[in-house]
Design a protein around this motif. Structure first.
Motif, PDB file in Angstrom:
ATOM      1  N   LEU A  61       0.853  -1.181   0.000  1.00 13.07           N
ATOM      2  CA  LEU A  61       0.000   0.000   0.000  1.00 13.07           C
ATOM      3  C   LEU A  61       0.891   1.233   0.000  1.00 13.07           C
ATOM      4  CD1 LEU A  61      -2.704  -0.983   2.639  1.00 13.07           C
ATOM      5  CD2 LEU A  61      -2.848  -1.122   0.160  1.00 13.07           C
ATOM      6  N   PRO A  62       0.470   2.276  -0.687  1.00 10.26           N
ATOM      7  CA  PRO A  62       1.312   3.479  -0.682  1.00 10.26           C
ATOM      8  C   PRO A  62       1.362   4.072   0.729  1.00 10.26           C
ATOM      9  CG  PRO A  62      -0.767   3.889  -1.839  1.00 10.26           C
ATOM     10  CD  PRO A  62      -0.737   2.442  -1.478  1.00 10.26           C
ATOM     11  N   SER A  63       2.545   4.512   1.136  1.00 10.12           N
ATOM     12  CA  SER A  63       2.663   5.138   2.453  1.00 10.12           C
ATOM     13  C   SER A  63       2.113   6.557   2.421  1.00 10.12           C
ATOM     14  CB  SER A  63       4.111   5.124   2.934  1.00 10.12           C
ATOM     15  OG  SER A  63       4.931   5.811   2.003  1.00 10.12           O
ATOM     16  N   ARG A  64       2.164   7.170   1.262  1.00 12.41           N
ATOM     17  CA  ARG A  64       1.606   8.510   1.074  1.00 12.41           C
ATOM     18  C   ARG A  64       1.033   8.596  -0.338  1.00 12.41           C
ATOM     19  NH1 ARG A  64       3.770  12.979   4.222  1.00 12.41           N
ATOM     20  NH2 ARG A  64       3.029  14.183   2.458  1.00 12.41           N
ATOM     21  N   ILE A  65       0.021   9.409  -0.481  1.00 10.19           N
ATOM     22  CA  ILE A  65      -0.529   9.677  -1.811  1.00 10.19           C
ATOM     23  C   ILE A  65      -0.229  11.135  -2.113  1.00 10.19           C
ATOM     24  CG2 ILE A  65      -2.632   9.827  -3.203  1.00 10.19           C
ATOM     25  CD1 ILE A  65      -3.737   7.503  -1.626  1.00 10.19           C
ATOM     26  N   PRO A  66       0.462  11.406  -3.202  1.00 11.72           N
ATOM     27  CA  PRO A  66       0.780  12.802  -3.542  1.00 11.72           C
ATOM     28  C   PRO A  66      -0.493  13.642  -3.650  1.00 11.72           C
ATOM     29  CG  PRO A  66       1.968  11.292  -4.978  1.00 11.72           C
ATOM     30  CD  PRO A  66       1.000  10.468  -4.187  1.00 11.72           C
ATOM     31  N   LEU A  67      -0.392  14.892  -3.241  1.00  9.23           N
ATOM     32  CA  LEU A  67      -1.550  15.792  -3.250  1.00  9.23           C
ATOM     33  C   LEU A  67      -2.193  15.861  -4.630  1.00  9.23           C
ATOM     34  CD1 LEU A  67      -3.366  17.808  -1.789  1.00  9.23           C
ATOM     35  CD2 LEU A  67      -1.713  19.602  -2.371  1.00  9.23           C
ATOM     36  N   GLY A  68      -1.388  15.923  -5.663  1.00  7.92           N
ATOM     37  CA  GLY A  68      -1.937  15.984  -7.025  1.00  7.92           C
ATOM     38  C   GLY A  68      -2.801  14.774  -7.345  1.00  7.92           C
ATOM     39  N   ASP A  69      -2.354  13.585  -6.928  1.00  9.65           N
ATOM     40  CA  ASP A  69      -3.151  12.374  -7.159  1.00  9.65           C
ATOM     41  C   ASP A  69      -4.429  12.410  -6.332  1.00  9.65           C
ATOM     42  OD1 ASP A  69      -1.270  11.440  -8.925  1.00  9.65           O
ATOM     43  OD2 ASP A  69      -0.490   9.873  -7.598  1.00  9.65           O
ATOM     44  N   ALA A  70      -4.330  12.885  -5.093  1.00 12.69           N
ATOM     45  CA  ALA A  70      -5.521  12.962  -4.234  1.00 12.69           C
ATOM     46  C   ALA A  70      -6.570  13.895  -4.840  1.00 12.69           C
ATOM     47  CB  ALA A  70      -5.137  13.424  -2.829  1.00 12.69           C
ATOM     48  N   VAL A  71      -6.122  15.034  -5.356  1.00 11.97           N
ATOM     49  CA  VAL A  71      -7.050  15.981  -5.985  1.00 11.97           C
ATOM     50  C   VAL A  71      -7.646  15.366  -7.245  1.00 11.97           C
ATOM     51  CG1 VAL A  71      -7.214  18.221  -7.158  1.00 11.97           C
ATOM     52  CG2 VAL A  71      -5.963  18.028  -5.000  1.00 11.97           C
ATOM     53  N   LEU A  73      -8.069  12.197  -7.991  1.00  9.54           N
ATOM     54  CA  LEU A  73      -9.020  11.142  -7.627  1.00  9.54           C
ATOM     55  C   LEU A  73     -10.299  11.724  -7.026  1.00  9.54           C
ATOM     56  CD1 LEU A  73      -6.484   8.608  -6.110  1.00  9.54           C
ATOM     57  CD2 LEU A  73      -7.706   8.364  -8.275  1.00  9.54           C
ATOM     58  N   THR A  74     -10.164  12.805  -6.267  1.00  9.92           N
ATOM     59  CA  THR A  74     -11.342  13.439  -5.647  1.00  9.92           C
ATOM     60  C   THR A  74     -12.266  14.036  -6.704  1.00  9.92           C
ATOM     61  OG1 THR A  74     -10.102  13.925  -3.635  1.00  9.92           O
ATOM     62  CG2 THR A  74     -12.092  15.232  -4.026  1.00  9.92           C
ATOM     63  N   VAL A  75     -11.703  14.812  -7.606  1.00 11.87           N
ATOM     64  CA  VAL A  75     -12.528  15.427  -8.653  1.00 11.87           C
ATOM     65  C   VAL A  75     -13.081  14.350  -9.586  1.00 11.87           C
ATOM     66  CG1 VAL A  75     -12.570  17.069 -10.580  1.00 11.87           C
ATOM     67  CG2 VAL A  75     -11.300  17.620  -8.500  1.00 11.87           C
ATOM     68  N   GLY A  76     -12.269  13.337  -9.890  1.00 13.35           N
ATOM     69  CA  GLY A  76     -12.742  12.229 -10.717  1.00 13.35           C
ATOM     70  C   GLY A  76     -13.892  11.490 -10.060  1.00 13.35           C
ATOM     71  N   THR A  77     -13.797  11.293  -8.735  1.00 14.00           N
ATOM     72  CA  THR A  77     -14.871  10.634  -7.987  1.00 14.00           C
ATOM     73  C   THR A  77     -16.150  11.456  -8.050  1.00 14.00           C
ATOM     74  OG1 THR A  77     -13.345   9.504  -6.495  1.00 14.00           O
ATOM     75  CG2 THR A  77     -15.593   9.849  -5.696  1.00 14.00           C
ATOM     76  N   PHE A  78     -16.021  12.758  -7.833  1.00 13.04           N
ATOM     77  CA  PHE A  78     -17.186  13.644  -7.910  1.00 13.04           C
ATOM     78  C   PHE A  78     -17.871  13.519  -9.271  1.00 13.04           C
ATOM     79  CE2 PHE A  78     -18.333  17.675  -9.958  1.00 13.04           C
ATOM     80  CZ  PHE A  78     -19.515  17.949  -9.293  1.00 13.04           C
ATOM     81  N   ARG A  79     -17.082  13.633 -10.343  1.00 12.16           N
ATOM     82  CA  ARG A  79     -17.673  13.653 -11.678  1.00 12.16           C
ATOM     83  C   ARG A  79     -18.284  12.310 -12.054  1.00 12.16           C
ATOM     84  NH1 ARG A  79     -20.739  16.361 -13.720  1.00 12.16           N
ATOM     85  NH2 ARG A  79     -21.628  14.673 -14.829  1.00 12.16           N
ATOM     86  N   LEU A  80     -17.580  11.207 -11.762  1.00 11.68           N
ATOM     87  CA  LEU A  80     -18.098   9.892 -12.140  1.00 11.68           C
ATOM     88  C   LEU A  80     -19.334   9.531 -11.320  1.00 11.68           C
ATOM     89  CD1 LEU A  80     -17.911   7.412 -13.913  1.00 11.68           C
ATOM     90  CD2 LEU A  80     -16.219   6.465 -12.312  1.00 11.68           C
TER      91      LEU A  80
END
Length: 196
Positions: A61-71, A73-80
């Motif tokens: 599992l990733p120990s950290r998720i880069p902020l860019g990836d988190a953003v 995935l968040t916007v992608g989750t919202f839209r999908l």
């Protein structure tokens, strides 16, 4: 046969307690608590199976998720989630559980659950609620990010681009329709209404 009788005997008080809780909670309304519990069980079962598969595969599992990836995935989750729950194109997926009520916004439909109570009600509520759907979509993106990060980033990027395009469509529409003017009819760029 004795085991079955014993299970039924032990289950009676639990079923009686569950019925009492449902009656007190619903107050006569048709709420699909048992079906909602089933949906939660399916969700937990799928997440458990995926987590087990990830563990067995030896993936870290990733120990950290880069902020860019988190953003992303968040916007992608919202839209999908919104695409699944409100888009006219995805209506055939929702159609067995809901009925069309009209439009509810730009390129979105309003639908109502067809059956009240039971599994179809629970599925209909899930499929028409972007907030509820976001839990499932977000979980899918996270599991995808752990197992196939590059492909998941591309999928999330696609949905993020669509969300950005949606915002630009609304801005463009507002400009075309004069929606960016102040109440007095002056242009939005003029703070005092006087020429500068």
């Amino acid at each position: 046969m004795a085991i079955t009788d014993e299970v039924q005997r032990l289950g009676r008080p639990v079923r009686r307690w569950a019925r009492t809780q449902q009656e007190e909670y619903t107050q006569g309304e048709a709420r699909p608590l048992a079906a909602d519990l089933g949906a939660m069980s399916v969700y937990l079962g799928l997440v458990g199976a995926a987590a087990t598969a990830i563990r067995v595969s030896g993936r870290e599992l990733p120990s950290r998720i880069p902020l860019g990836d988190a953003v992303l995935l968040t916007v992608g989750t919202f839209r999908l989630a919104r695409r699944i729950a409100k888009d006219p194109v995805t209506a055939p997926v929702r159609a067995p559980f809901v009925s069309y009520q009209g439009t509810s916004g730009e390129a979105e439909v309003a639908e109502e659950v067809r059956e009240h109570g039971g599994a179809k009600h629970a599925v209909g509520e899930l499929l028409t609620c972007p907030f509820c759907m976001a839990q499932w979509v977000g979980t899918g993106f996270v599991l995808g990010y752990v197992t196939a990060p590059r492909a998941t980033r591309l999928a999330a990027l696609t949905m993020t681009m669509v969300a950005g395009s949606d915002v630009l469509q609304f801005v463009y529409d507002a400009i075309q329709n004069g929606g960016l003017q102040s109440d007095g009819g002056e242009e939005a760029g003029s703070l005092t209404g006087q020429e500068v």
